[in-house]
Write a protein that holds these residues in place. Sequence first.
Motif: not given
Length: 142
Positions: A36-45, A53-57, A76-79
Amino acid sequence: MRKINEETRETIEKKHTFLNSISAYSFSDAFKKYLEYENLSAFTVASEAEISIKTVERYCDGESRPSINTLMRIFLALETSYEICEVLFAKANISVSDNVLQSIVYRTLLEKTEKIEIEDANKIIDEFNKRIIKKADKIKYL
């Protein structure tokens, strides 16, 4: 120059407020708040870190916790900032300092996120883990 300093101060204050706000949270709640803080969805991550996406969920729902490798891929991906990484590692009960060499590799990667491509970072992590597994196999057969 003054405007840059004010923006930097604002960013630092925002990050510290965020870190204080998640201090009592579980990993899953802290991870959701981070998204939420980074305004990211599970899909984006998932797509940025090259995981499902299932892993993130599952991480968000508290059904599972990430391994150190998966969490590193995400960071690393999200810096992700070093301070946030440290807090989320702790929330996931992952100690980066369990292995001195591993700690050096991961901390160096985290500090260099702006200068390293995710593919290169993932190759470094994968190669490091392969070497650790080979060493463990050699020890097992001695």
